[in-house]
Design a protein around this motif. Structure first.
Motif, PDB file in Angstrom:
ATOM      1  N   ASP A   1       5.581  14.394  -7.738  1.00  0.00           N
ATOM      2  CA  ASP A   1       4.248  14.298  -7.145  1.00  0.00           C
ATOM      3  C   ASP A   1       3.612  12.946  -7.474  1.00  0.00           C
ATOM      4  O   ASP A   1       2.484  12.857  -7.939  1.00  0.00           O
ATOM      5  CB  ASP A   1       3.358  15.435  -7.629  1.00  0.00           C
ATOM      6  N   PHE A   2       4.351  11.874  -7.214  1.00  0.00           N
ATOM      7  CA  PHE A   2       3.927  10.536  -7.582  1.00  0.00           C
ATOM      8  C   PHE A   2       2.905   9.926  -6.630  1.00  0.00           C
ATOM      9  O   PHE A   2       2.178   9.004  -6.993  1.00  0.00           O
ATOM     10  CB  PHE A   2       5.147   9.612  -7.638  1.00  0.00           C
TER      11      PHE A   2
ATOM     12  N   ASP B   1       7.894   7.995   2.072  1.00  0.00           N
ATOM     13  CA  ASP B   1       9.127   8.617   2.586  1.00  0.00           C
ATOM     14  C   ASP B   1      10.360   7.837   2.138  1.00  0.00           C
ATOM     15  O   ASP B   1      11.400   8.443   1.814  1.00  0.00           O
ATOM     16  CB  ASP B   1       9.081   8.683   4.118  1.00  0.00           C
ATOM     17  N   ALA B   2      10.261   6.509   2.123  1.00  0.00           N
ATOM     18  CA  ALA B   2      11.403   5.694   1.704  1.00  0.00           C
ATOM     19  C   ALA B   2      11.759   5.971   0.248  1.00  0.00           C
ATOM     20  O   ALA B   2      12.950   6.034  -0.113  1.00  0.00           O
ATOM     21  CB  ALA B   2      11.088   4.216   1.894  1.00  0.00           C
ATOM     22  N   ILE B   3      10.759   6.154  -0.596  1.00  0.00           N
ATOM     23  CA  ILE B   3      11.018   6.484  -2.002  1.00  0.00           C
ATOM     24  C   ILE B   3      11.663   7.858  -2.105  1.00  0.00           C
ATOM     25  O   ILE B   3      12.648   8.057  -2.825  1.00  0.00           O
ATOM     26  CB  ILE B   3       9.719   6.428  -2.823  1.00  0.00           C
ATOM     27  N   ARG B   4      11.132   8.817  -1.370  1.00  0.00           N
ATOM     28  CA  ARG B   4      11.670  10.177  -1.452  1.00  0.00           C
ATOM     29  C   ARG B   4      13.123  10.233  -0.988  1.00  0.00           C
ATOM     30  O   ARG B   4      13.918  11.036  -1.506  1.00  0.00           O
ATOM     31  CB  ARG B   4      10.807  11.129  -0.614  1.00  0.00           C
ATOM     32  N   GLU B   5      13.496   9.398  -0.053  1.00  0.00           N
ATOM     33  CA  GLU B   5      14.877   9.380   0.420  1.00  0.00           C
ATOM     34  C   GLU B   5      15.842   8.923  -0.669  1.00  0.00           C
ATOM     35  O   GLU B   5      17.036   9.213  -0.607  1.00  0.00           O
ATOM     36  CB  GLU B   5      15.000   8.459   1.631  1.00  0.00           C
ATOM     37  N   ARG B   6      15.326   8.211  -1.662  1.00  0.00           N
ATOM     38  CA  ARG B   6      16.183   7.691  -2.725  1.00  0.00           C
ATOM     39  C   ARG B   6      16.169   8.562  -3.978  1.00  0.00           C
ATOM     40  O   ARG B   6      16.774   8.202  -4.973  1.00  0.00           O
ATOM     41  CB  ARG B   6      15.727   6.277  -3.112  1.00  0.00           C
ATOM     42  N   LEU B   7      15.459   9.664  -3.959  1.00  0.00           N
ATOM     43  CA  LEU B   7      15.290  10.438  -5.178  1.00  0.00           C
ATOM     44  C   LEU B   7      16.581  11.076  -5.661  1.00  0.00           C
ATOM     45  O   LEU B   7      16.988  10.892  -6.797  1.00  0.00           O
ATOM     46  CB  LEU B   7      14.205  11.511  -4.982  1.00  0.00           C
TER      47      LEU B   7
ATOM     48  N   GLY C   1       0.834  -1.193   0.000  1.00  0.00           N
ATOM     49  CA  GLY C   1       0.000   0.000   0.000  1.00  0.00           C
ATOM     50  C   GLY C   1       0.868   1.241   0.000  1.00  0.00           C
ATOM     51  O   GLY C   1       2.039   1.193   0.374  1.00  0.00           O
ATOM     52  N   VAL C   2       0.294   2.335  -0.428  1.00  0.00           N
ATOM     53  CA  VAL C   2       1.055   3.575  -0.516  1.00  0.00           C
ATOM     54  C   VAL C   2       0.956   4.284   0.829  1.00  0.00           C
ATOM     55  O   VAL C   2       0.215   5.256   1.000  1.00  0.00           O
ATOM     56  CB  VAL C   2       0.523   4.441  -1.668  1.00  0.00           C
ATOM     57  N   THR C   3       1.696   3.783   1.810  1.00  0.00           N
ATOM     58  CA  THR C   3       1.680   4.342   3.157  1.00  0.00           C
ATOM     59  C   THR C   3       2.659   5.511   3.250  1.00  0.00           C
ATOM     60  O   THR C   3       3.596   5.615   2.433  1.00  0.00           O
ATOM     61  CB  THR C   3       2.072   3.277   4.184  1.00  0.00           C
ATOM     62  N   PRO C   4       2.494   6.387   4.240  1.00  0.00           N
ATOM     63  CA  PRO C   4       3.468   7.482   4.403  1.00  0.00           C
ATOM     64  C   PRO C   4       4.894   6.983   4.561  1.00  0.00           C
ATOM     65  O   PRO C   4       5.832   7.615   4.048  1.00  0.00           O
ATOM     66  CB  PRO C   4       2.960   8.190   5.669  1.00  0.00           C
ATOM     67  N   GLU C   5       5.064   5.867   5.253  1.00  0.00           N
ATOM     68  CA  GLU C   5       6.413   5.333   5.456  1.00  0.00           C
ATOM     69  C   GLU C   5       7.048   4.918   4.132  1.00  0.00           C
ATOM     70  O   GLU C   5       8.237   5.176   3.886  1.00  0.00           O
ATOM     71  CB  GLU C   5       6.366   4.135   6.409  1.00  0.00           C
ATOM     72  N   ARG C   6       6.248   4.297   3.270  1.00  0.00           N
ATOM     73  CA  ARG C   6       6.799   3.847   1.998  1.00  0.00           C
ATOM     74  C   ARG C   6       7.026   5.019   1.046  1.00  0.00           C
ATOM     75  O   ARG C   6       7.969   5.016   0.261  1.00  0.00           O
ATOM     76  CB  ARG C   6       5.876   2.794   1.388  1.00  0.00           C
TER      77      ARG C   6
END
Length: 306
Positions: A201-202, A185-191, A178-183
């Motif tokens: 704005d994915f 955030d994990a994607i944004r940390e890798r940007l 699911g698209v949880t806030p934690e997940r």
């Protein structure tokens, strides 16, 4: 792309197995195939010797490895490997003009590091490249990670020919995707700084790709992470390596047993025109009749859900 959406993954030395199994073929390389990877042996001649029509080769699976060292030819998607990949494509794949590439990403690279490498490889090879998800935590691991890459490919023109290959046995099974806030955030940390603004704005788009609720029978299936990945990655899915998530082998399907998640995933893949690929191990490749039976059962299942 072949009319048949079902392929069998075979190493070069066992291509002759394809004569006894219908459908397409994924030609799968490893570091052991150095002579073919560096052009010391001709791939066209290999196909002739094996008696396999070049038109049956749907995809060419490049070996992992972030470095070329000694006899080990690495072709993971890194800056250092661009030359080796481009040389292989231009020197060996003229006999396979319609075959797409399947390649491994480096596990430690963020999206910003990978984007210029991918863009340049798509340009210089003039091939569609499908990145396979990793089997451990990385920027290419969870269903949400694959969804982000799909959004990136749709919105950023230099990556418009980038696709994904989803291995159903590599996906995490740590609860409901699911698209949880934690997940998020994990994607944004890798940007990283090189990710284009159009992809930032994915989150909303990924949420829109998932149903509000899942049927419990779907969630309980070992193929549920695959179904979620297919939803999230959408049209970016080029192929699926359909391995049983429980033992990483070619599925042994019972025609009398339903699996709603698997059936829905197969139906969605058919809608997207994606290939389904099975990856028999050495033992199963030595049993072509058993392999053929499993491929036939899967082909029947795919036909039933279309």
């Amino acid at each position: 792309m072949l009319d048949s959406p079902l392929s069998v993954s075979l190493p070069p030395e066992e291509l002759s197995v394809a004569r006894r199994v219908p459908g397409g073929v994924e030609l799968k390389f490893s570091w052991r195939h150095r002579d073919l990877l560096v052009g010391e042996r001709d791939l066209d001649a290999l196909l002739d010797d094996a008696g396999v029509d070049a038109e049956r080769i749907a995809t060419v699976h490049l070996p992992p490895g972030t470095e070329t060292r000694g006899g080990n030819v690495g072709m993971a998607l890194t800056r250092a490997n661009r030359g080796a990949i481009a040389t292989f494509v231009h020197s060996q794949l003229s006999c396979l003009p319609a075959a797409d590439l399947v390649a491994h990403p480096p596990k430690r690279a963020g999206y910003g590091e990978s984007i210029p490498v991918l863009a340049s490889l798509l340009d210089i090879t003039d091939r569609t490249i499908a990145v396979e998800n990793t089997s451990a935590e990385s920027a290419w691991y969870a269903p949400e990670d694959l969804g982000f890459v799909a959004v990136l490919a749709e919105r950023y023109e230099p990556l418009s020919d980038l696709r994904l290959t989803v291995d159903s046995a590599h996906l995490p099974r740590d609860g409901r995707p699911g698209v949880t806030p934690e997940r998020v955030d994990a994607i944004r940390e890798r940007l990283g700084p090189d990710v284009p603004a159009v992809a930032l704005d994915f989150e909303r788009e990924l949420r829109d790709r998932l149903p509000d609720e899942w049927d419990p029978s779907v969630v309980e299936s070992p193929y549920f992470p695959l179904l979620a990945s297919v939803h999230l990655a959408g049209q970016a899915v080029r192929s699926v390596h359909l391995n049983d998530p429980r033992d990483d082998g070619v599925p042994r399907l019972d025609p009398h047993a339903d699996d709603p998640a698997l059936d829905r995933a197969l139906a969605a893949l058919a809608d997207r025109g994606a290939d389904v690929v099975v990856e028999p191990d050495a033992g199963l490749r030595e049993q072509p009749e058993e392999l053929r039976a499993r491929v036939t059962a899967l082909r029947d299942r795919m036909a039933a859900v279309r």
